[in-house]
Design a protein around this motif. Sequence first.
Motif, PDB file in Angstrom:
ATOM      1  N   GLY A 216       1.160  -1.270   0.433  1.00 45.94           N
ATOM      2  CA  GLY A 216       0.072  -0.233   0.168  1.00 45.94           C
ATOM      3  C   GLY A 216       1.316   1.146  -0.230  1.00 45.94           C
ATOM      4  O   GLY A 216       2.125   0.952  -0.607  1.00 45.94           O
ATOM      5  N   GLY A 217       0.175   2.311   0.096  1.00 42.51           N
ATOM      6  CA  GLY A 217       0.847   3.373   0.416  1.00 42.51           C
ATOM      7  C   GLY A 217       0.619   4.954   0.870  1.00 42.51           C
ATOM      8  O   GLY A 217       0.147   4.030   1.804  1.00 42.51           O
ATOM      9  N   VAL A 218       0.732   5.769   1.165  1.00 43.45           N
ATOM     10  CA  VAL A 218       0.396   6.932   2.416  1.00 43.45           C
ATOM     11  C   VAL A 218      -0.648   6.866   2.907  1.00 43.45           C
ATOM     12  O   VAL A 218      -1.427   7.427   3.590  1.00 43.45           O
ATOM     13  CB  VAL A 218       1.915   7.544   2.630  1.00 43.45           C
ATOM     14  N   GLY A 219      -1.572   6.782   1.448  1.00 43.38           N
ATOM     15  CA  GLY A 219      -2.889   6.570   2.044  1.00 43.38           C
ATOM     16  C   GLY A 219      -3.587   5.552   2.982  1.00 43.38           C
ATOM     17  O   GLY A 219      -4.584   5.673   3.612  1.00 43.38           O
TER      18      GLY A 219
ATOM     19  N   ARG B 193       7.121   3.003  -4.848  1.00 46.00           N
ATOM     20  CA  ARG B 193       6.053   3.201  -4.670  1.00 46.00           C
ATOM     21  C   ARG B 193       5.811   4.228  -5.737  1.00 46.00           C
ATOM     22  O   ARG B 193       5.211   4.606  -6.526  1.00 46.00           O
ATOM     23  CB  ARG B 193       5.106   3.831  -3.214  1.00 46.00           C
ATOM     24  N   VAL B 194       6.891   5.097  -5.294  1.00 44.54           N
ATOM     25  CA  VAL B 194       7.036   7.143  -5.935  1.00 44.54           C
ATOM     26  C   VAL B 194       7.149   6.407  -7.703  1.00 44.54           C
ATOM     27  O   VAL B 194       6.836   6.774  -8.527  1.00 44.54           O
ATOM     28  CB  VAL B 194       8.019   7.953  -5.914  1.00 44.54           C
ATOM     29  N   ALA B 195       7.734   5.324  -8.111  1.00 41.68           N
ATOM     30  CA  ALA B 195       7.880   4.550  -9.191  1.00 41.68           C
ATOM     31  C   ALA B 195       6.818   4.063  -9.312  1.00 41.68           C
ATOM     32  O   ALA B 195       6.979   3.644 -11.507  1.00 41.68           O
ATOM     33  CB  ALA B 195       9.332   3.688  -9.277  1.00 41.68           C
ATOM     34  N   GLY B 196       5.846   3.498  -8.978  1.00 41.57           N
ATOM     35  CA  GLY B 196       4.822   2.957  -9.507  1.00 41.57           C
ATOM     36  C   GLY B 196       5.005   1.459  -9.483  1.00 41.57           C
ATOM     37  O   GLY B 196       3.833   0.697 -10.502  1.00 41.57           O
ATOM     38  N   LYS B 197       5.440   0.935  -8.874  1.00 46.45           N
ATOM     39  CA  LYS B 197       6.279  -0.688  -8.935  1.00 46.45           C
ATOM     40  C   LYS B 197       4.958  -1.139  -8.195  1.00 46.45           C
ATOM     41  O   LYS B 197       4.462  -0.319  -7.171  1.00 46.45           O
ATOM     42  CB  LYS B 197       6.802  -0.813  -8.895  1.00 46.45           C
ATOM     43  N   LYS B 198       4.214  -2.226  -7.709  1.00 47.37           N
ATOM     44  CA  LYS B 198       3.322  -2.926  -7.105  1.00 47.37           C
ATOM     45  C   LYS B 198       4.374  -3.767  -6.547  1.00 47.37           C
ATOM     46  O   LYS B 198       2.678  -3.767  -4.991  1.00 47.37           O
ATOM     47  CB  LYS B 198       2.018  -3.704  -7.949  1.00 47.37           C
TER      48      LYS B 198
ATOM     49  N   GLY C 243       6.754   2.860  11.052  1.00 44.80           N
ATOM     50  CA  GLY C 243       6.249   3.068   9.315  1.00 44.80           C
ATOM     51  C   GLY C 243       4.933   1.727  10.024  1.00 44.80           C
ATOM     52  O   GLY C 243       4.337   1.320  10.651  1.00 44.80           O
ATOM     53  N   ARG C 244       3.878   1.608   8.660  1.00 41.37           N
ATOM     54  CA  ARG C 244       3.049   0.359   8.688  1.00 41.37           C
ATOM     55  C   ARG C 244       3.649  -1.314   8.515  1.00 41.37           C
ATOM     56  O   ARG C 244       4.030  -0.878   7.167  1.00 41.37           O
ATOM     57  CB  ARG C 244       1.604   0.482   8.871  1.00 41.37           C
ATOM     58  N   SER C 245       3.248  -2.072   8.724  1.00 43.63           N
ATOM     59  CA  SER C 245       3.780  -3.654   8.825  1.00 43.63           C
ATOM     60  C   SER C 245       5.006  -3.321   7.847  1.00 43.63           C
ATOM     61  O   SER C 245       6.181  -2.955   8.385  1.00 43.63           O
ATOM     62  CB  SER C 245       3.348  -3.725   7.460  1.00 43.63           C
ATOM     63  N   ALA C 246       5.369  -3.552   6.812  1.00 39.54           N
ATOM     64  CA  ALA C 246       6.888  -3.736   6.190  1.00 39.54           C
ATOM     65  C   ALA C 246       7.321  -2.733   6.362  1.00 39.54           C
ATOM     66  O   ALA C 246       8.610  -2.456   6.664  1.00 39.54           O
ATOM     67  CB  ALA C 246       7.278  -3.750   4.781  1.00 39.54           C
ATOM     68  N   GLY C 247       6.900  -1.034   6.214  1.00 41.00           N
ATOM     69  CA  GLY C 247       7.651   0.417   7.043  1.00 41.00           C
ATOM     70  C   GLY C 247       8.122  -0.438   9.178  1.00 41.00           C
ATOM     71  O   GLY C 247       9.382   0.544   8.894  1.00 41.00           O
ATOM     72  N   ALA C 248       7.163  -0.792   9.329  1.00 38.04           N
ATOM     73  CA  ALA C 248       7.565  -1.175  10.329  1.00 38.04           C
ATOM     74  C   ALA C 248       8.582  -1.891  10.758  1.00 38.04           C
ATOM     75  O   ALA C 248       9.300  -1.182  12.022  1.00 38.04           O
ATOM     76  CB  ALA C 248       6.395  -1.507  11.484  1.00 38.04           C
ATOM     77  N   ARG C 249       8.878  -2.862  10.015  1.00 35.78           N
ATOM     78  CA  ARG C 249      10.280  -3.399  10.065  1.00 35.78           C
ATOM     79  C   ARG C 249      11.413  -2.736   9.555  1.00 35.78           C
ATOM     80  O   ARG C 249      12.465  -3.087  10.717  1.00 35.78           O
ATOM     81  CB  ARG C 249      10.007  -4.978   9.056  1.00 35.78           C
TER      82      ARG C 249
END
Length: 222
Positions: free
Chosen positions: A40-43, A69-74, A104-110
Amino acid sequence: MTEIETEIETVDTATGQARVHWYEAERPRAVVALSHGAGGGVGARDLVALARELPRRGYTVALVEMPWRVAGKKVAPAPKTLDAGWREIWPALSARALPVVAGGRSAGARVACRTAAELGAAAVLALSFPLHPPGRPEKSRADELLGAGEPTLVVQGGNDPFGKPEEFPEGTYKLVEIPYGDHSFAVPKRADLTESEAVTLLTEAVAEWLATPGMPGTRAAL
């Protein structure tokens, strides 16, 4: 009540540009920097809720949109690449001469847990920490959480398939459960609280933790 104005800062990294969405407090005590998950993203509802609420409590929020994410990769890159990108973004997050809570959330928390000590984060906020892949409790990532080395708050949904609150090991961190919440803090219709109430529980838990004596920006920490 006026909307919080947002400034978007672009940061160059070795893997592309990142974007930092700033939500400014009038008289900030600290910066709370939060990156998104791998899908996901910052939304995300929790990130948006914190960006709206914490500036009113005296904390500037920086929502970090990672380069992939900025580059549009999924699909997010490997953890080492995520960590390297976060390290390159960190100078922009810490440039305001304020303590920085990494999170962060999820991977961002890691990512926040793995890099907090080396980057000098004042604390760590882990939203929906993915303790293990769904259905694979033997693939525990508890060592990342336990190794954060700074005051840490975990906010976890009571029904998160990536790790329910009762699965977390004992440690010096604080854990707050959001009843019925899944990995995105969504709650089922049969729950005795609404999604809005669940999000309010989350934001209040984070605000109370940040205001704990000794935390960055509190009177006892100054």
